[in-house]
Design a protein around this motif. Sequence first.
Motif, PDB file in Angstrom:
ATOM      1  N   TYR A  11      -9.681 -11.091  -9.059  1.00 28.16           N
ATOM      2  CA  TYR A  11      -9.058 -11.243  -7.752  1.00 28.16           C
ATOM      3  C   TYR A  11      -9.276  -9.992  -6.921  1.00 28.16           C
ATOM      4  CZ  TYR A  11      -5.565 -13.070  -4.493  1.00 28.16           C
ATOM      5  OH  TYR A  11      -4.942 -13.578  -3.389  1.00 28.16           O
ATOM      6  N   ALA A  12      -9.082  -8.839  -7.555  1.00 26.88           N
ATOM      7  CA  ALA A  12      -9.246  -7.583  -6.825  1.00 26.88           C
ATOM      8  C   ALA A  12     -10.682  -7.447  -6.332  1.00 26.88           C
ATOM      9  CB  ALA A  12      -8.867  -6.409  -7.719  1.00 26.88           C
ATOM     10  N   ALA A  13     -11.635  -7.787  -7.204  1.00 24.97           N
ATOM     11  CA  ALA A  13     -13.041  -7.659  -6.804  1.00 24.97           C
ATOM     12  C   ALA A  13     -13.332  -8.555  -5.615  1.00 24.97           C
ATOM     13  CB  ALA A  13     -13.947  -8.023  -7.978  1.00 24.97           C
ATOM     14  N   LEU A  14     -12.869  -9.795  -5.697  1.00 23.62           N
ATOM     15  CA  LEU A  14     -13.170 -10.731  -4.612  1.00 23.62           C
ATOM     16  C   LEU A  14     -12.468 -10.333  -3.327  1.00 23.62           C
ATOM     17  CD1 LEU A  14     -13.106 -14.122  -6.512  1.00 23.62           C
ATOM     18  CD2 LEU A  14     -15.077 -12.912  -5.623  1.00 23.62           C
ATOM     19  N   ILE A  15     -11.244  -9.812  -3.472  1.00 25.99           N
ATOM     20  CA  ILE A  15     -10.522  -9.468  -2.248  1.00 25.99           C
ATOM     21  C   ILE A  15     -11.212  -8.287  -1.555  1.00 25.99           C
ATOM     22  CG2 ILE A  15      -8.745  -7.757  -2.861  1.00 25.99           C
ATOM     23  CD1 ILE A  15      -7.919 -10.965  -1.148  1.00 25.99           C
ATOM     24  N   ILE A  16     -11.840  -7.415  -2.338  1.00 20.08           N
ATOM     25  CA  ILE A  16     -12.587  -6.327  -1.686  1.00 20.08           C
ATOM     26  C   ILE A  16     -13.774  -6.904  -0.926  1.00 20.08           C
ATOM     27  CG2 ILE A  16     -14.035  -4.317  -2.118  1.00 20.08           C
ATOM     28  CD1 ILE A  16     -12.178  -3.654  -4.445  1.00 20.08           C
ATOM     29  N   ALA A  17     -14.502  -7.804  -1.593  1.00 23.70           N
ATOM     30  CA  ALA A  17     -15.684  -8.377  -0.946  1.00 23.70           C
ATOM     31  C   ALA A  17     -15.314  -9.104   0.336  1.00 23.70           C
ATOM     32  CB  ALA A  17     -16.387  -9.328  -1.913  1.00 23.70           C
ATOM     33  N   TYR A  18     -14.282  -9.937   0.255  1.00 22.40           N
ATOM     34  CA  TYR A  18     -13.941 -10.723   1.429  1.00 22.40           C
ATOM     35  C   TYR A  18     -13.115  -9.922   2.416  1.00 22.40           C
ATOM     36  CZ  TYR A  18     -15.600 -14.200  -1.770  1.00 22.40           C
ATOM     37  OH  TYR A  18     -16.383 -14.889  -2.655  1.00 22.40           O
ATOM     38  N   GLY A  19     -12.457  -8.878   1.888  1.00 20.72           N
ATOM     39  CA  GLY A  19     -11.712  -8.009   2.784  1.00 20.72           C
ATOM     40  C   GLY A  19     -12.623  -7.251   3.725  1.00 20.72           C
ATOM     41  N   VAL A  20     -13.857  -6.990   3.282  1.00 22.62           N
ATOM     42  CA  VAL A  20     -14.814  -6.367   4.188  1.00 22.62           C
ATOM     43  C   VAL A  20     -15.140  -7.335   5.312  1.00 22.62           C
ATOM     44  CG1 VAL A  20     -17.184  -5.583   4.387  1.00 22.62           C
ATOM     45  CG2 VAL A  20     -15.811  -4.850   2.479  1.00 22.62           C
ATOM     46  N   LYS A  21     -15.256  -8.575   4.971  1.00 20.35           N
ATOM     47  CA  LYS A  21     -15.711  -9.552   5.953  1.00 20.35           C
ATOM     48  C   LYS A  21     -14.592  -9.937   6.913  1.00 20.35           C
ATOM     49  CE  LYS A  21     -19.516 -11.636   6.803  1.00 20.35           C
ATOM     50  NZ  LYS A  21     -20.815 -11.040   6.577  1.00 20.35           N
ATOM     51  N   LEU A  22     -13.390 -10.085   6.382  1.00 14.75           N
ATOM     52  CA  LEU A  22     -12.326 -10.731   7.183  1.00 14.75           C
ATOM     53  C   LEU A  22     -11.972  -9.991   8.462  1.00 14.75           C
ATOM     54  CD1 LEU A  22     -10.390 -13.161   7.140  1.00 14.75           C
ATOM     55  CD2 LEU A  22      -8.717 -11.690   6.068  1.00 14.75           C
ATOM     56  N   PRO A  23     -11.723  -8.764   8.592  1.00 15.87           N
ATOM     57  CA  PRO A  23     -11.628  -7.682   7.628  1.00 15.87           C
ATOM     58  C   PRO A  23     -10.179  -7.359   7.322  1.00 15.87           C
ATOM     59  CG  PRO A  23     -11.886  -6.832   9.829  1.00 15.87           C
ATOM     60  CD  PRO A  23     -11.618  -8.283   9.967  1.00 15.87           C
ATOM     61  N   ILE A  24      -9.956  -6.729   6.173  1.00 13.96           N
ATOM     62  CA  ILE A  24      -8.616  -6.273   5.804  1.00 13.96           C
ATOM     63  C   ILE A  24      -8.556  -4.766   6.030  1.00 13.96           C
ATOM     64  CG2 ILE A  24      -6.972  -6.089   3.914  1.00 13.96           C
ATOM     65  CD1 ILE A  24      -8.098  -8.647   2.791  1.00 13.96           C
ATOM     66  N   PHE A  25      -7.390  -4.293   6.367  1.00 15.97           N
ATOM     67  CA  PHE A  25      -7.209  -2.976   6.960  1.00 15.97           C
ATOM     68  C   PHE A  25      -8.139  -1.827   6.522  1.00 15.97           C
ATOM     69  CE2 PHE A  25      -4.792   1.052   6.313  1.00 15.97           C
ATOM     70  CZ  PHE A  25      -5.176   1.639   7.503  1.00 15.97           C
ATOM     71  N   PRO A  26      -8.115  -1.326   5.295  1.00 16.83           N
ATOM     72  CA  PRO A  26      -8.942  -0.098   5.153  1.00 16.83           C
ATOM     73  C   PRO A  26     -10.433  -0.391   5.175  1.00 16.83           C
ATOM     74  CG  PRO A  26      -7.807  -0.611   3.106  1.00 16.83           C
ATOM     75  CD  PRO A  26      -7.465  -1.704   4.035  1.00 16.83           C
TER      76      PRO A  26
END
Lengths: 532, 528
Positions: A214-229
Amino acid sequence: MNNQIPWLTIITLFPLVASFLIPVIPDKQGKTLRWYALSVGLIDFALIAYALWQNYDLQDSGFQLVERYAWIPQIGLNWSLAVDGISMPLIVLAGLVTTLSIMAGWQVTHKPRLFYFLMLAMYSAQIGVFCAQDILLFFFMWELELVPVYMLISIWGGPRRLYAATKFILYTAIGSIFILVAALAMAFYGGNVTFDMAELGLKNYPLGFELLMYAALIIAYGVKLPIFPLHTWLPDAHGEASAPVSMILAGVLLKMGGYAIIRMNVEMLPDAHYYFAPVLAILGVVNIVYGALVSFAQTNLKRRMAYSSISHMGFVLLGIASYTELGMSGAVLQMLSHGLIAAALFFLAGVTYDRTHTLAMEKMGGLAKSMPTVFALFTIGSMASLALPGMSGFVGELAVFLGFATSDSYTSTFKVVVVLLSAIGLILTPIYLLSMLREVFYGKQTEELSQQILLDAKPREVFIAACLLIPVIGVGLYPKLVTQYYDVKTVEVATRARTAASAIAHQPVQVFTQASAAPKLTAGPELLGILK
Amino acid sequence: MDFASLAAQLNTGVIAPELIVIGTLLLVLVGDLIVGRTASTRWTPYIAIAGLLVSVGALYFQWDATDTVSFLGSFNGDALSIVFRGIIALSAAVTILMSVRYIEQSGTALAEFIVILLTATVGGMFLSGADELVMIFVSLETLSISSYLLTGYTKRDPRSNEAALKYLLIGASSSAIFLYGLSLLYGLSGGQTQLGQIADTIAATGLDQSIGLVIALVFVIAGIAFKIAAVPFHQWTPDVYEGSPTPVVAFLSVGSKAAGFALAVRLLVTAFPLLNDQWRFVLTALAILSMILGNVVALAQTSMKRMLAYSSIGQAGFVMIGLVIGTDAGYSAMLFYLLVYLFMNLGAFTCVILFSLRTGTDQISEYAGLYQKDPLLTLALSVCLLSLGGIPPLAGFFGKIYLFWAGWQAGAYGLVLLGLVTSVISIYYYIRVVKMMVVKEPHEMSDVVKNYPAPNWNLVGMRPLQVGLIVSLIATSLAGILSNPLFNLVNGAVEKTPILQAAIAARKSVATDLKLQKAPRLTVSSLK
């Protein structure tokens, strides 16, 4: 595999195949190419509409129009496409926004061949991402879009385009490492090796492993979405890209992140979602407030909108974290609504830029007098963006709020704080959007501007904006227009997530022993041993 | 004993592909002598290419052969060697395509160049199947000495001379070290020269713990690592690549490297089964160093040839992942990657040659704005470089996916993660070149591109170059999407090769033994 017409394959591949003809088309006065590209876009959009209209069953929450062909059976890669309630509206959105952005790029005279080629390649990649049901195929499509976007930003962008494009490609490429790693790890987990997303979701992972994935995927998609940091590439990329490209970036590419979080993190890893949901909610609030505050500080028109996108995508996170049908539905609606609104706003920013040749807001002012239509459209777009009742943004955000507030997965203190803080973000939104309108359209024209010829919007431009804004108002007045297409699915997703969560919540002791033991057993020693 | 029965006894049919290449070589050599230099340039390259292709065809017919051992065990033409020999012959064919114009323009004799190149090819092909110490050394030296000659082929160019001298000195010492390693093996096994028997005898005499065997292993690996340019045995690569004639560099980075890998697989798997863990450990270290150093140093290069040199070091690191993990999928992925690497790397070199022929420079900054002047070259170079970087839907993407897939399957998580990170780094420097060509505006064009001559394909030797360009462009674009036949080929090669199957089975039984002793994957994972 069935004997029907492979609609999804056709709509996915048609733009790509058509794009290969672009180098050989004779282009007289630069007109043939754009008509060609536009008609490819329109045909594909019509195909999407027709195929879904004919074959999509609204009452079915499962996958439809399933197609499955073995591509490289040796490694288990399948050409496996299907749509369900979450991906179907997004495919329509991608088709609409991309077609309109080809129309928005009507006046591209610089390397038009390459431009339209890349646009059509993007078209395929976007639809492919939303259709793919094989995680390796998903990764393939996800990566496929990388180089076209890089080129589109770096050739047709603003003054700092090279920096922005390089930043974009590095962020996204590093992020997508995590997708591949997670895909491989999940595929090889247990006895059977499969990349099929549904089958991956059925595997029973130990909790520690699931959290890691989950953590790995959230980093990948967090770049795209993007998520704050992980968002810092976005203002640069969106700010520097030309209007048609920004439209796609803000309108569709961000939604790939949100879509993937629902599809993989929530659906495939429900147990880990239970632990990560509060984190997502907090990150969502940070996105909302931080994006709004930073947006207010921007003096560049497009950068202001870029930060506003960050702020709005926070609601998607909040909706995903809410564990309620309403919240999940709101998250999807917010994605769709933001896709339309952001595309419209970026397009109008491009229209303004074409006249003023600047994006610095302090150099603009008083444009309303000479460009009344643009002003009107811009106002509608901004109102939609600040969630005026009667516009789709309002419905989406309201649904997220209601969904989160009625969620029984969180303590009331947590809910109060989250809702309160995001409400503050909601107040900040009008501040920066209205001040943007004021700076650009009201007041006195500057010296430099009065020397420019400020023509009002042309019919083509009005048409594009109308295509994006009319659905916004339509959905705002009658949300069922859209929600009916995905409701069955979001309800199912939310229910499943809740079931998984309550299953965990009822056996906390067992879970925690697992949680502490599992990571060491599965991945801990090996990973550590390797890294030495 | 008449000739026919002798040939049958030696099972000469197995080396038919090599014999064809040798025949072609002699034909070119003698034909050139008879007709004279100017007249021969018209047909020698085509004869050579035809010979190489016929040789590849002959390899195809040997695919299902059962009796693969020939020359009393010196040469083993098994499926593994067939794939490697095919790669080497194909790389030589493409190299000839790209060298006609280059050699023409440098004012040296073409036929001799082709003869030396074919000699190197024969050496490489024999090396791929060599199963006996003397055979290995002789074919290795055939390959090496021809390579030295090739690097110094443009003798009026001082840099070419410098490259040849450097290559010769470092190559000779590495050969010496390699030979010393072989001699230790010979001694330890009590005078055996066949690889399989060496392993058996050493195991039988209980010398498997001997320090001599470890030293032999280290020396042998040093020799192999020199051939495949693995870090830290790579120091010759950048200088030699920069100075040598570009077609030679292309051959060294593909054909010669493939031969090195063939040698590595056969020698390590067959002769050192007793030191399985040790050689995998050493190669893992080499792979890690190669991936990191090759890709990171490539970032800083300003010369295209140097950049490709470092990138090929990094690429060798990726290939070594497949070798190290030593599973079915690992060996297949290695072969698959080498196959696609053949096309994408040769394609990139073809483009570099074309550019330098037209402009006389290799500097990356000089490529600025090429898109406006030569879209075909820009397209081909972009596709090949992006494929090297592993961007879908190009062949390199599938090659890398398969390698990482196999790596993950075998539990080599660290190597896979490192490979992923370094391939992102590699995307950066590959796309830098693409950016230079495509993104630069007309006013940012470099001076050489401003004066870029209109493409003229009618000059002597330009057609072959064009053919080479288009063949590698098409192969790089489509070999990934339509990779099923390639996958079948490499999987079949691994399945049909007894030595690999034996090694894989042995590793599996070791792994299960360890599992039974309740130490799951301890050694395996700590090695990777």
